[in-house]
Design an enzyme around this catalytic site. Structure first.
Site, short mmCIF file in Angstrom:
data_model
loop_
_atom_site.label_atom_id
_atom_site.label_comp_id
_atom_site.label_asym_id
_atom_site.label_seq_id
_atom_site.Cartn_x
_atom_site.Cartn_y
_atom_site.Cartn_z
N ARG A 1 36.48 -18.31 -28.10
CA ARG A 1 36.36 -18.82 -26.72
C ARG A 1 36.03 -17.69 -25.75
O ARG A 1 35.31 -17.90 -24.77
CB ARG A 1 37.62 -19.57 -26.31
CG ARG A 1 38.93 -18.80 -26.39
CD ARG A 1 40.10 -19.78 -26.27
NE ARG A 1 41.42 -19.15 -26.19
CZ ARG A 1 42.16 -18.82 -27.25
NH1 ARG A 1 41.70 -19.03 -28.48
NH2 ARG A 1 43.36 -18.29 -27.09
N HIS B 1 41.64 -13.31 -22.04
CA HIS B 1 42.50 -14.48 -21.99
C HIS B 1 43.50 -14.36 -20.85
O HIS B 1 43.75 -13.28 -20.33
CB HIS B 1 43.21 -14.64 -23.33
CG HIS B 1 42.26 -14.64 -24.48
ND1 HIS B 1 41.76 -15.80 -25.03
CD2 HIS B 1 41.69 -13.61 -25.17
CE1 HIS B 1 40.92 -15.49 -26.01
NE2 HIS B 1 40.85 -14.17 -26.11
N HIS C 1 38.16 -16.60 -20.39
CA HIS C 1 37.18 -17.50 -21.02
C HIS C 1 37.11 -18.84 -20.30
O HIS C 1 38.05 -19.27 -19.61
CB HIS C 1 37.57 -17.73 -22.48
CG HIS C 1 38.93 -18.33 -22.64
ND1 HIS C 1 39.20 -19.68 -22.49
CD2 HIS C 1 40.12 -17.75 -22.90
CE1 HIS C 1 40.48 -19.90 -22.66
NE2 HIS C 1 41.08 -18.76 -22.91
N GLU D 1 44.73 -13.28 -26.77
CA GLU D 1 45.75 -13.95 -25.96
C GLU D 1 47.15 -13.58 -26.46
O GLU D 1 47.32 -13.11 -27.60
CB GLU D 1 45.53 -15.47 -26.04
CG GLU D 1 46.57 -16.33 -25.34
CD GLU D 1 46.66 -16.09 -23.85
OE1 GLU D 1 47.12 -14.98 -23.46
OE2 GLU D 1 46.30 -16.97 -23.06
#
Length: 248
Positions: A60, A182, A9, A87
């Protein structure tokens, strides 16, 4: 030839503030939005025509993907979201400044928490307001599967079944696929694809907003991987990621 593009991102607000983010749902900064738009422009110039996309449950990554697809005029293609692409969960470190944490615990310990393969951050308590047990988006997922902290090994353990059973099989029917996720979830995929050792993975840093392309032959074997963009700029961005856990 089959192509899979992995992209971290764009810059988030906590990236900007140098905080451990993990599963905290932090939005993009203006710079992050610009990074996503630039990635979309690059992918369009390089002739990518995605027909399927994957992303995490975190905004994100979702917003980065949406911006990229909009730049490519591909807003209409199927997008599958999975918490398995989230993430790495940083547990009780989430929200803390990385440099300040390095001052308190030492750069070596912070490097272990950020980049080592087996070391976990201190865990959240199940009733902590940051706990995924209390988040509606994870309703229906067993608590045995949801982490309160993770090592990279744990992150790889939840991602690889999804990669092996869902994402990679779709390569057979789609020539171009994009995965927006991520830094650590992508490190897990890259580790698997390139057979990177547990020791060497500590030195892999993936910058925000830079497309990372993987090409596969007709036997679905990896033949080539590369970042799209200026090599010197990408090198500088990687070094910046590596330096996030150092003292001020």
């Amino acid at each position: 030839m089959k192509r899979v593009v992995l992209i971290r991102h764009g810059e988030s607000q906590w990236n900007k503030e140098n905080r451990f983010t993990g599963w905290t749902d932090v939005d993009l900064t203006e710079k992050g939005i610009e990074e996503a738009a630039a990635a979309g422009k690059t992918l369009k110039e390089e002739g990518y025509n995605f027909t399927l996309a994957y992303t995490s449950y975190l905004k994100r990554a979702v917003k980065t993907l949406n911006i990229i697809l909009d730049k490519l005029d591909l807003d209409w293609i199927p997008v599958e979201k999975s918490w398995r692409l989230n993430e790495k969960h940083y547990g009780a470190l989430q929200g803390l400044n990385k440099a300040e944490t390095a001052e308190k615990y030492g750069e070596e310990k912070v490097l272990e928490w950020r980049r080592s393969y087996e070391v976990k951050s201190p865990a959240l308590k199940p009733d902590d307001h940051r706990s995924p047990y209390l988040d509606n988006r994870y309703k229906g997922i067993s608590q045995e599967e949801l982490p309160l902290t993770e090592s990279l090994k744990d992150t790889v353990g939840r991602i690889l079944p999804y990669w092996n059973n869902t994402i990679f099989p779709s390569v057979k029917e789609h020539n171009d696929i994009i995965v927006a996720a991520h830094g650590n979830s992508l490190r897990g995929i890259v580790k698997h694809l390139k057979d990177i050792s547990d020791e060497e993975i500590v030195s892999l840093n993936i910058p925000t907003g830079i497309p990372y392309a993987f090409e596969f032959n007709d036997k679905y074997e990896l033949v080539k991987d590369y970042f799209l963009g200026d090599p010197e700029k990408i090198k500088a961005l990687m070094e910046a990621v590596a330096n996030q856990g150092k003292k001020k």
